[in-house]
Design an enzyme around this catalytic site. Structure first.
Site, PDB file in Angstrom:
ATOM      1  N   ALA A   1       0.801  -1.343  -0.200  1.00  0.00           N
ATOM      2  CA  ALA A   1       0.025   0.123   0.031  1.00  0.00           C
ATOM      3  C   ALA A   1       0.893   1.227   0.032  1.00  0.00           C
ATOM      4  CB  ALA A   1      -1.119  -0.083   1.052  1.00  0.00           C
TER       5      ALA A   1
ATOM      6  N   ASN B   1       4.009  -7.580   5.002  1.00  0.00           N
ATOM      7  CA  ASN B   1       3.256  -8.876   4.757  1.00  0.00           C
ATOM      8  C   ASN B   1       2.907  -8.976   3.441  1.00  0.00           C
ATOM      9  OD1 ASN B   1       3.296  -9.994   7.345  1.00  0.00           O
ATOM     10  ND2 ASN B   1       1.109  -9.320   7.583  1.00  0.00           N
TER      11      ASN B   1
ATOM     12  N   ARG C   1     -11.805 -22.233   6.517  1.00  0.00           N
ATOM     13  CA  ARG C   1     -10.775 -22.156   7.409  1.00  0.00           C
ATOM     14  C   ARG C   1     -11.176 -22.214   8.798  1.00  0.00           C
ATOM     15  NH1 ARG C   1      -6.455 -17.890   4.269  1.00  0.00           N
ATOM     16  NH2 ARG C   1      -5.803 -19.335   2.858  1.00  0.00           N
TER      17      ARG C   1
ATOM     18  N   GLU D   1      -3.845  -2.962   4.844  1.00  0.00           N
ATOM     19  CA  GLU D   1      -4.166  -3.749   5.903  1.00  0.00           C
ATOM     20  C   GLU D   1      -4.451  -3.106   7.315  1.00  0.00           C
ATOM     21  OE1 GLU D   1      -2.101  -7.512   6.694  1.00  0.00           O
ATOM     22  OE2 GLU D   1      -3.315  -7.984   8.491  1.00  0.00           O
TER      23      GLU D   1
HETATM   24  P1  ADP Z   1      -0.041  -3.715   3.430  1.00  0.00           P
HETATM   25  O1  ADP Z   1      -0.391  -4.990   2.928  1.00  0.00           O
HETATM   26  O2  ADP Z   1      -1.057  -2.633   3.982  1.00  0.00           O
HETATM   27  O3  ADP Z   1       0.800  -2.663   2.511  1.00  0.00           O
HETATM   28  P2  ADP Z   1       2.388  -4.651   4.787  1.00  0.00           P
HETATM   29  O4  ADP Z   1       2.533  -5.266   5.833  1.00  0.00           O
HETATM   30  O5  ADP Z   1       2.565  -5.171   3.353  1.00  0.00           O
HETATM   31  O6  ADP Z   1       0.856  -3.976   4.750  1.00  0.00           O
HETATM   32  O7  ADP Z   1       3.148  -3.249   4.879  1.00  0.00           O
HETATM   33  C1  ADP Z   1       3.197  -2.284   6.067  1.00  0.00           C
HETATM   34  C2  ADP Z   1       4.773  -1.883   6.281  1.00  0.00           C
HETATM   35  O8  ADP Z   1       4.661  -0.996   7.135  1.00  0.00           O
HETATM   36  C3  ADP Z   1       5.549  -2.925   6.701  1.00  0.00           C
HETATM   37  O9  ADP Z   1       6.690  -3.187   6.116  1.00  0.00           O
HETATM   38  C4  ADP Z   1       5.944  -2.628   8.311  1.00  0.00           C
HETATM   39  O10 ADP Z   1       7.082  -3.193   8.907  1.00  0.00           O
HETATM   40  C5  ADP Z   1       5.860  -1.194   8.331  1.00  0.00           C
HETATM   41  N1  ADP Z   1       5.557  -0.611   9.501  1.00  0.00           N
HETATM   42  C6  ADP Z   1       4.851  -0.858  10.293  1.00  0.00           C
HETATM   43  N2  ADP Z   1       4.738  -0.090  11.546  1.00  0.00           N
HETATM   44  C7  ADP Z   1       5.844   0.980  11.221  1.00  0.00           C
HETATM   45  C8  ADP Z   1       6.266   2.272  11.568  1.00  0.00           C
HETATM   46  N3  ADP Z   1       5.740   2.519  12.777  1.00  0.00           N
HETATM   47  N4  ADP Z   1       7.173   2.884  11.007  1.00  0.00           N
HETATM   48  C9  ADP Z   1       7.407   2.596   9.607  1.00  0.00           C
HETATM   49  N5  ADP Z   1       7.171   1.432   9.119  1.00  0.00           N
HETATM   50  C10 ADP Z   1       6.296   0.767   9.713  1.00  0.00           C
END
Ligand code: ADP
Length: 532
Positions: free
Chosen positions: A97, A124, A361, A494
Site C-alpha cells: 500500500a 506482509n 478455514r 491492512e
Molecule cells: P499492506 O499490505 O497494507 O501494504 P504490509 O504489511 O505489506 O501492509 O506493509 C506495512 C509495512 O509498514 C511493513 O513493512 C511494516 O514493517 C511497516 N511499518 C509498520 N509500522 C511502522 C512504523 N511505525 N514505521 C515505519 N514502518 C512501519
C-alpha cells in the site's frame, strides 16, 4: 521498464533480508496463503496451479540466495544523509500500500518519502501468494472469462457474511480493473488468472508464470519507487504523527534505533499494515487467541492504528482476525492448503481424523482448537508430495517427518501405529468409494494415500490476517469518532478496516492495497496542492 542487473540483485537482497527477518526461510512467499476464507473451493486445478506457483518461487529463492551472498544489508535504500526536513507527503510503511501510494503521489507531481521500520521493504505483502482479485479486466476479457463488478461485489459480501462496508466494497470492485491496468503500466503484469475460495469466476490475477504474487509485486514496486527517485528509508520507525491546527503535519521517526528526527509534511499516509504480530493487541481484542503463533512478519504490530487513535481516529472490526488452520508451530510457517487439496488428511494424537479437512478455514481451525494442545498432524504420501511442490520447501526447513511404512511413520511421530493404519485404510476406502461417510469431505479426493513413503507435518492454527483497522472513507481519509475526516491524514491497506467484514476472501488483500493505496496517493496529493 528498465531493470538493470544491479537493481535486480539489490532487490533480491532486500527480499531475502526481509524473509530472514520474518523468520520464515527465504521463500516465505512460496507457501503463504494470503488466500482467504471459504477455501473449500481449493479445487484440484487450483491446487495444481498453486504447486506450480510454489515451484516457480522456489526457483526465485535459489536465485535470491545466489545473488545476495556477501552483500551488505541495506544497499539500495536511501542513505540517511539524504534525509530532508520536509516533504510534500510522508508515507509510513514500505509494504504494498505504501509503495503504491508513493508512486501515485510522485505521478501527481509531489515529493513523497517512504519510512519503513524494518531493514527492508515489503511487509506482509511479500508473503502473499494467491494473487490479486479484480473483475472486468482486460486479461479476463482476453481469456474469455465472463465476470462482472456486481458479481465480485456480491461474492465478497457473501464471503464477509454481509458485514463488509458496502461503500468501500463498491469502490473496491469498480476500481479493480483499472488497478490491474495501472500495475501493468508499471511493468507489473498479472495476467495468469485463477480462482480462490468463495468465487464463481476466475478473477485472481497472478504473475504470468503463476508464481506467488507477493515477491513479484514487491520487487516490481521497489524497482519502480527507485526508478522514480522516491526516497525509501529503512530502519525508519515512525513513532508519532504530528498535528498542527488539527491537521496532520508530519512525523517523529527514529532512525537505526536511536536517531529521532521530526519531519514535516503537507499530508501523511499511514500504510503500516495489520497487527497480526502484536500479541498484546491480539490479546486485547481476542483473548481467545492469546499465545497463538503468527504467520505475520514482525513489523506488523499495528503502530499505525495506535498513532491514528492518538489523533482521534477510530477503528472498526478489530476483533475480526483470520486464523489459518495449518501452521507449523515451531517455525510459525504456513503449510499451504495445497497439501490437503492434493489429498492430505489431518489426524489427532490417536491417529484419528476429526474434521472435513477441506472445510472453511474457520471450521477446520475450530476443530483443531478443540484438540489437546491444539495439535494435529497433516498426513500424506509420496503421491501428494510429488503433486504439491511446496512440500520440498517444508522438507528443507525440517518440518516434514517420514516413514517407509505407515507404522514406521506412526512410531516416528509418536502416534499409535494401529490407530493411524486403521485411519488410512478407512480413508483409502472412502476415496475409492468417492464418499467420506465420517466427515463428508468432497474435494481433494482424486488420489488415495497408499504410496510409500508416508509423511507428516505437525501443525496447529496460526494468526494470519487482521481484517479490522482504522476507519476510512472512499477518499482514504481517516475518520474520527464523529465520522469526520481528519485533515491531511490518509490510510490504506491492512491498517484499515471494514472492507472485508468478518471474513476475507483470498486475493482481496492484494487488491485492497493497490486500489486504496493508489487512491491515498491521489487524494493526499490533491490535499497538499489545495493547501499550497
Ligand atoms: P499492506 O499490505 O497494507 O501494504 P504490509 O504489511 O505489506 O501492509 O506493509 C506495512 C509495512 O509498514 C511493513 O513493512 C511494516 O514493517 C511497516 N511499518 C509498520 N509500522 C511502522 C512504523 N511505525 N514505521 C515505519 N514502518 C512501519
Amino acid at each position: 521498464m528498465k531493470r538493470s542487473k544491479t537493481l535486480t540483485i539489490l532487490l533480491m537482497l532486500a527480499l531475502s533480508v526481509m524473509l530472514a527477518i520474518a523468520g520464515c526461510g527465504s521463500s516465505a512467499g512460496t507457501t503463504q496463503e494470503a488466500a482467504g476464507t471459504d477455501s473449500t473451493a481449493t479445487t484440484e486445478g487450483a491446487a495444481t496451479d498453486k504447486a506450480a506457483a510454489a515451484e516457480a518461487t522456489d526457483q526465485k529463492e535459489a536465485e535470491a540466495t545466489e545473488a545476495t551472498s556477501g552483500a551488505s544489508e541495506t544497499v539500495g535504500y536511501t542513505p540517511l544523509d539524504q534525509l530532508q526536513e520536509s516533504y510534500d507527503i510522508v508515507i509510513i510503511g514500505g509494504g504494498g500500500a505504501g509503495m503504491t501510494a508513493a508512486l501515485e503521489a510522485k505521478a501527481a507531481g509531489m515529493n513523497p518519502v517512504i519510512f519503513e521500520k524494518m531493514e527492508a521493504a515489503g511487509g506482509n505483502t511479500l508473503k502473499s501468494s494467491s494473487g490479486m482479485n479484480a473483475s472486468e479486466t482486460k486479461f479476463q476479457k482476453e481469456q474469455g472469462i465472463e465476470d462482472s463488478n456486481d458479481l465480485f461485489f456480491e461474492e465478497t459480501l457473501k464471503g464477509g457474511h454481509d458485514t463488509n462496508n458496502q461503500e468501500m466494497l463498491r469502490y473496491f470492485v469498480d476500481n479493480s480493473a483499472s488497478a490491474i491496468d495501472w500495475l501493468d503500466s508499471q511493468g507489473i503484469t498479472l495476467d495468469n488468472i485463477t480462482i480462490t475460495g468463495g468465487m464463481k469466476e476466475k478473477r485472481t490475477h497472478r504473475p504470468t508464470d503463476g508464481s506467488a504474487v507477493g515477491q513479484y509485486l514487491v520487487s516490481g514496486l521497489v524497482a519502480d519507487v527507485q526508478e522514480q527517485g522516491i526516497p525509501l528509508f529503512v530502519n525508519a520507525d515512525v513513532k508519532e504523527i504530528t498535528q498542527e491546527n488539527g491537521q496532520a503535519s508530519g512525523v517523529k521517526v527514529v532512525f537505526d534505533g536511536s536517531d529521532e528526527k521530526t519531519i514535516s509534511a503537507g499530508a501523511v499516509i499511514v500504510a503500516t499494515g495489520g497487527f497480526g504480530a502484536n500479541q498484546e493487541l491480539i490479546k486485547q481484542y481476542r483473548p481467545d487467541l492469546e499465545g497463538y503463533v503468527t504467520t505475520n512478519q514482525p513489523g506488523s504490530t499495528g503502530d499505525g492504528i495506535t498513532m491514528i487513535e492518538a489523533l482521534g481516529g477510530t477503528t472498526v472490526d478489530m476483533d475480526q482476525i483470520q486464523v489459518h488452520p495449518t501452521v507449523n508451530q515451531e517455525k510459525s510457517y504456513l503449510i499451504g492448503e495445497v497439501v490437503r487439496g492434493e489429498g492430505g488428511i489431518l489426524v489427532d494424537k490417536e491417529g484419528n481424523r476429526f474434521v472435513n479437512e477441506m472445510d472453511t478455514r474457520d471450521n477446520v481451525t475450530a476443530a483443531i482448537t478443540k484438540l489437546d494442545n491444539r495439535e494435529s498432524y497433516l498426513i500424506f504420501d509420496s503421491g501428494v508430495k510429488s503433486r504439491a511442490k511446496a512440500i520440498e520447501q517444508y522438507e528443507k526447513m525440517g518440518l516434514v517427518q517420514a516413514g517407509e511404512t505407515v507404522e514406521a511413520l506412526a512410531e516416528q511421530i509418536g502416534l499409535p501405529a494401529e490407530g493411524l493404519k486403521a485411519t488410512l485404510d478407512t480413508w483409502n476406502a472412502s476415496v475409492a468409494a468417492k464418499k467420506d461417510a465420517a466427515f463428508g469431505r468432497e474435494t481433494g479426493m482424486d488420489n488415495d494415500l497408499s504410496g510409500a513413503p508416508y509423511y507428516a507435518v505437525k501443525i496447529g492454527p496460526g494468526i494470519h490476517y487482521t481484517m479490522g483497522g482504522v476507519k476510512i472513507n472512499n477518499n482514504t481519509e481517516v475518520l474520527n469518532t464523529a465520522g469526520e475526516a481528519i485533515p491531511g491524514l490518509y490510510a490504506a491497506g491492512e491498517v484499515t478496516g471494514g472492507l472485508h467484514g468478518q471474513n476475507r476472501i483470498g486475493g482481496n488483500s492484494v487488491a485492497e492495497i493497490v486500489i486504496f493505496g493508489r487512491e491515498a496517493g491521489v487524494k493526499a496529493s490533491e490535499f497538499v496542492k489545495g493547501n499550497q
